[in-house]
Write a protein that holds these residues in place. Sequence first.
Motif, PDB file in Angstrom:
ATOM      1  N   HIS A  25      17.378   9.198  50.508  1.00 56.10           N
ATOM      2  CA  HIS A  25      16.131   9.715  49.940  1.00 56.10           C
ATOM      3  C   HIS A  25      16.126   9.543  48.421  1.00 56.10           C
ATOM      4  O   HIS A  25      15.115   9.130  47.840  1.00 56.10           O
ATOM      5  N   ALA A  26      17.240   9.846  47.782  1.00 57.10           N
ATOM      6  CA  ALA A  26      17.334   9.711  46.329  1.00 57.10           C
ATOM      7  C   ALA A  26      17.192   8.249  45.903  1.00 57.10           C
ATOM      8  O   ALA A  26      16.517   7.948  44.917  1.00 57.10           O
ATOM      9  N   VAL A  27      17.793   7.344  46.667  1.00 60.31           N
ATOM     10  CA  VAL A  27      17.686   5.917  46.355  1.00 60.31           C
ATOM     11  C   VAL A  27      16.235   5.456  46.487  1.00 60.31           C
ATOM     12  O   VAL A  27      15.710   4.755  45.622  1.00 60.31           O
ATOM     13  N   LYS A  28      15.580   5.870  47.561  1.00 56.20           N
ATOM     14  CA  LYS A  28      14.182   5.489  47.773  1.00 56.20           C
ATOM     15  C   LYS A  28      13.293   6.043  46.661  1.00 56.20           C
ATOM     16  O   LYS A  28      12.415   5.347  46.145  1.00 56.20           O
ATOM     17  N   GLU A  29      13.532   7.287  46.281  1.00 55.83           N
ATOM     18  CA  GLU A  29      12.752   7.902  45.212  1.00 55.83           C
ATOM     19  C   GLU A  29      12.985   7.174  43.883  1.00 55.83           C
ATOM     20  O   GLU A  29      12.044   6.920  43.128  1.00 55.83           O
ATOM     21  N   LEU A  30      14.222   6.822  43.603  1.00 56.28           N
ATOM     22  CA  LEU A  30      14.545   6.101  42.374  1.00 56.28           C
ATOM     23  C   LEU A  30      13.885   4.726  42.369  1.00 56.28           C
ATOM     24  O   LEU A  30      13.335   4.298  41.344  1.00 56.28           O
ATOM     25  N   GLN A  31      13.891   4.040  43.500  1.00 56.84           N
ATOM     26  CA  GLN A  31      13.239   2.735  43.579  1.00 56.84           C
ATOM     27  C   GLN A  31      11.738   2.849  43.328  1.00 56.84           C
ATOM     28  O   GLN A  31      11.158   2.028  42.615  1.00 56.84           O
ATOM     29  N   GLN A  32      11.122   3.875  43.892  1.00 62.22           N
ATOM     30  CA  GLN A  32       9.684   4.069  43.704  1.00 62.22           C
ATOM     31  C   GLN A  32       9.369   4.366  42.243  1.00 62.22           C
ATOM     32  O   GLN A  32       8.430   3.806  41.673  1.00 62.22           O
ATOM     33  N   LYS A  33      10.161   5.230  41.629  1.00 52.39           N
ATOM     34  CA  LYS A  33       9.942   5.537  40.214  1.00 52.39           C
ATOM     35  C   LYS A  33      10.152   4.305  39.345  1.00 52.39           C
ATOM     36  O   LYS A  33       9.399   4.070  38.400  1.00 52.39           O
ATOM     37  N   TYR A  37       7.400   2.704  36.901  1.00 54.56           N
ATOM     38  CA  TYR A  37       7.648   2.505  35.472  1.00 54.56           C
ATOM     39  C   TYR A  37       7.486   1.039  35.086  1.00 54.56           C
ATOM     40  O   TYR A  37       6.939   0.731  34.025  1.00 54.56           O
ATOM     41  N   MET A  38       7.943   0.135  35.943  1.00 48.00           N
ATOM     42  CA  MET A  38       7.792  -1.289  35.650  1.00 48.00           C
ATOM     43  C   MET A  38       6.312  -1.673  35.596  1.00 48.00           C
ATOM     44  O   MET A  38       5.901  -2.457  34.746  1.00 48.00           O
ATOM     45  N   GLN A  39       5.524  -1.118  36.493  1.00 44.82           N
ATOM     46  CA  GLN A  39       4.080  -1.382  36.478  1.00 44.82           C
ATOM     47  C   GLN A  39       3.461  -0.843  35.199  1.00 44.82           C
ATOM     48  O   GLN A  39       2.635  -1.511  34.568  1.00 44.82           O
ATOM     49  N   ILE A  41       4.944  -0.431  32.359  1.00 45.22           N
ATOM     50  CA  ILE A  41       5.410  -1.291  31.264  1.00 45.22           C
ATOM     51  C   ILE A  41       4.580  -2.573  31.214  1.00 45.22           C
ATOM     52  O   ILE A  41       4.155  -3.004  30.138  1.00 45.22           O
ATOM     53  N   ARG A  42       4.331  -3.187  32.388  1.00 47.41           N
ATOM     54  CA  ARG A  42       3.509  -4.397  32.418  1.00 47.41           C
ATOM     55  C   ARG A  42       2.106  -4.122  31.870  1.00 47.41           C
ATOM     56  O   ARG A  42       1.572  -4.913  31.085  1.00 47.41           O
ATOM     57  N   GLU A  43       1.532  -3.000  32.260  1.00 49.88           N
ATOM     58  CA  GLU A  43       0.190  -2.655  31.790  1.00 49.88           C
ATOM     59  C   GLU A  43       0.193  -2.433  30.278  1.00 49.88           C
ATOM     60  O   GLU A  43      -0.726  -2.882  29.580  1.00 49.88           O
ATOM     61  N   GLN A  44       1.209  -1.753  29.776  1.00 54.40           N
ATOM     62  CA  GLN A  44       1.295  -1.522  28.338  1.00 54.40           C
ATOM     63  C   GLN A  44       1.503  -2.833  27.573  1.00 54.40           C
ATOM     64  O   GLN A  44       0.933  -3.028  26.498  1.00 54.40           O
ATOM     65  N   GLN A  45       2.299  -3.740  28.134  1.00 54.46           N
ATOM     66  CA  GLN A  45       2.502  -5.036  27.487  1.00 54.46           C
ATOM     67  C   GLN A  45       1.199  -5.826  27.428  1.00 54.46           C
ATOM     68  O   GLN A  45       0.910  -6.486  26.426  1.00 54.46           O
ATOM     69  N   GLU A  46       0.407  -5.751  28.492  1.00 53.16           N
ATOM     70  CA  GLU A  46      -0.894  -6.425  28.493  1.00 53.16           C
ATOM     71  C   GLU A  46      -1.799  -5.832  27.422  1.00 53.16           C
ATOM     72  O   GLU A  46      -2.488  -6.576  26.707  1.00 53.16           O
ATOM     73  N   LYS A  47      -1.795  -4.519  27.286  1.00 56.50           N
ATOM     74  CA  LYS A  47      -2.605  -3.868  26.249  1.00 56.50           C
ATOM     75  C   LYS A  47      -2.140  -4.293  24.866  1.00 56.50           C
ATOM     76  O   LYS A  47      -2.961  -4.541  23.974  1.00 56.50           O
ATOM     77  N   ILE A  48      -0.844  -4.361  24.675  1.00 56.26           N
ATOM     78  CA  ILE A  48      -0.295  -4.757  23.375  1.00 56.26           C
ATOM     79  C   ILE A  48      -0.707  -6.194  23.053  1.00 56.26           C
ATOM     80  O   ILE A  48      -1.115  -6.495  21.922  1.00 56.26           O
TER      81      ILE A  48
END
Length: 69
Positions: A25-33, A37-39, A41-48
Amino acid sequence: MDKNIGDQLNKAYEAYRQACMDRDHAVKELQQKTENYMQQIREQQEKIELQNSIIAKLKSQLAALNANR
């Protein structure tokens, strides 16, 4: 004594099984988070990138205005 050992083994196995489920469960939760976060970051990079292009355009317009003065 055999029943006592059996009970201890059952309790140990149940604790192990629960620990494995908690870990999974912890691994799955960490993967989802991490994916979220990666998404972000991608959105923020596009804005930048967009803001940088706007800044570059405004700088060139300002340079053109200053050259005409």
